[in-house]
Write an enzyme that holds these catalytic residues in place. Structure first.
Site, PDB file in Angstrom:
ATOM      1  N   ASP A 136      -4.404  -2.037  -5.122  1.00 50.77           N
ATOM      2  CA  ASP A 136      -3.959  -1.761  -3.896  1.00 50.77           C
ATOM      3  C   ASP A 136      -4.569  -2.183  -2.650  1.00 50.77           C
ATOM      4  O   ASP A 136      -4.712  -1.485  -1.466  1.00 50.77           O
ATOM      5  CB  ASP A 136      -3.763  -0.321  -3.659  1.00 50.77           C
ATOM      6  CG  ASP A 136      -2.532   0.202  -4.559  1.00 50.77           C
ATOM      7  OD1 ASP A 136      -2.177  -0.315  -5.635  1.00 50.77           O
ATOM      8  OD2 ASP A 136      -2.262   1.495  -4.639  1.00 50.77           O
ATOM      9  N   LYS A 196       4.479  -0.631  -7.810  1.00 50.99           N
ATOM     10  CA  LYS A 196       4.377   0.917  -8.282  1.00 50.99           C
ATOM     11  C   LYS A 196       5.133   1.496  -7.148  1.00 50.99           C
ATOM     12  O   LYS A 196       5.088   1.040  -5.970  1.00 50.99           O
ATOM     13  CB  LYS A 196       3.052   1.194  -8.701  1.00 50.99           C
ATOM     14  CG  LYS A 196       2.115   1.314  -7.796  1.00 50.99           C
ATOM     15  CD  LYS A 196       0.776   1.566  -8.286  1.00 50.99           C
ATOM     16  CE  LYS A 196      -0.511   1.700  -7.141  1.00 50.99           C
ATOM     17  NZ  LYS A 196      -0.171   2.877  -6.372  1.00 50.99           N
ATOM     18  N   CYS A 255      -5.569   5.990  -5.524  1.00 48.42           N
ATOM     19  CA  CYS A 255      -4.826   5.324  -6.771  1.00 48.42           C
ATOM     20  C   CYS A 255      -5.892   4.624  -7.687  1.00 48.42           C
ATOM     21  O   CYS A 255      -5.656   4.616  -8.581  1.00 48.42           O
ATOM     22  CB  CYS A 255      -4.160   4.266  -5.663  1.00 48.42           C
ATOM     23  SG  CYS A 255      -2.759   4.802  -4.732  1.00 48.42           S
TER      24      CYS A 255
END
Length: 207
Positions: free
Chosen positions: A15, A118, A162
């Protein structure tokens, strides 16, 4: 320092997207994510790639009506925590909305074997790169197995959300995991410290 190719091992960049960085004035910018941070991440990704490691990335890719966005819950402010289907849900500012510039992965995409998206289901948050909060599979596990991957070298954003969730799910699926701590950044010191402890407890190695 990881200085040679290791069989069945891949790099996973978590991310590293505009909305999580100060560099891009992101809506969820994390402290310490300026140009210097991105340069560090890019340099190490490039170096590991040059050693022969395949590199994968995860990407938050939310619809505009995602359930985790505070804008979907009248009377609340960012970072309120509500009960959602029996789970504590943090209400985040809208971020990483599909097809917006700040949702893009900032690491040179030419270095990546694949980007796994995601958080696309508006009903569920998805910190982990493997499963969302509804336990729906993102396809990352199958992708890694197709490449014969058994071990992961991980870094990215954020340590306490995350990266933590992805590392812990990777361990539960049987992967060996090393987390490069100086290439991660956390949202807050207390949650970051707790995340590091939890990852260590399940066998994530900090390097």
């Amino acid at each position: 320092m990881i200085d040679r190719k290791e069989e069945n091992t891949a790099v996973l960049v978590v991310d590293v997207q505009g909305d999580f960085t100060q560099l891009m004035n992101g809506s969820l910018a994390v402290e310490g994510t300026d140009q210097a941070y991105l340069d560090q991440v890019t340099a190490e990704t490039r170096r590991l790639k040059s050693l022969g490691f395949p590199v994968f990335a995860t990407q938050d890719w939310h619809p505009a009506d995602h359930i985790s966005f505070v804008t979907m819950h009248k009377g609340h402010v960012p970072f309120d925590v509500i009960d959602l289907n029996g789970t504590d849900q943090i209400l985040w500012p809208p971020h990483c909305i599909q097809n917006t510039p700040n949702a893009e992965v900032l690491v040179d995409n030419g270095l990546l074997e694949a980007i796994v998206k995601k958080g696309m289901d508006p009903r569920y948050d998805s910190y982990s790169g493997f499963f969302d909060d509804g336990n729906h599979d993102t396809g990352l596990d199958a992708l890694l197995k197709t490449h014969g991957i058994t071990d992961l070298i991980m870094f990215g954003l954020t340590t306490d959300y995350c990266a933590r969730a992805t590392a812990m799910d990777a361990r539960s699926l049987g992967y060996g995991v090393r987390l490069i701590r100086n290439l991660c950044r956390g949202v807050a010191p207390d949650t970051t410290g707790t995340a590091i402890e939890k990852m260590a407890d399940v066998g994530v190695v900090m390097v």
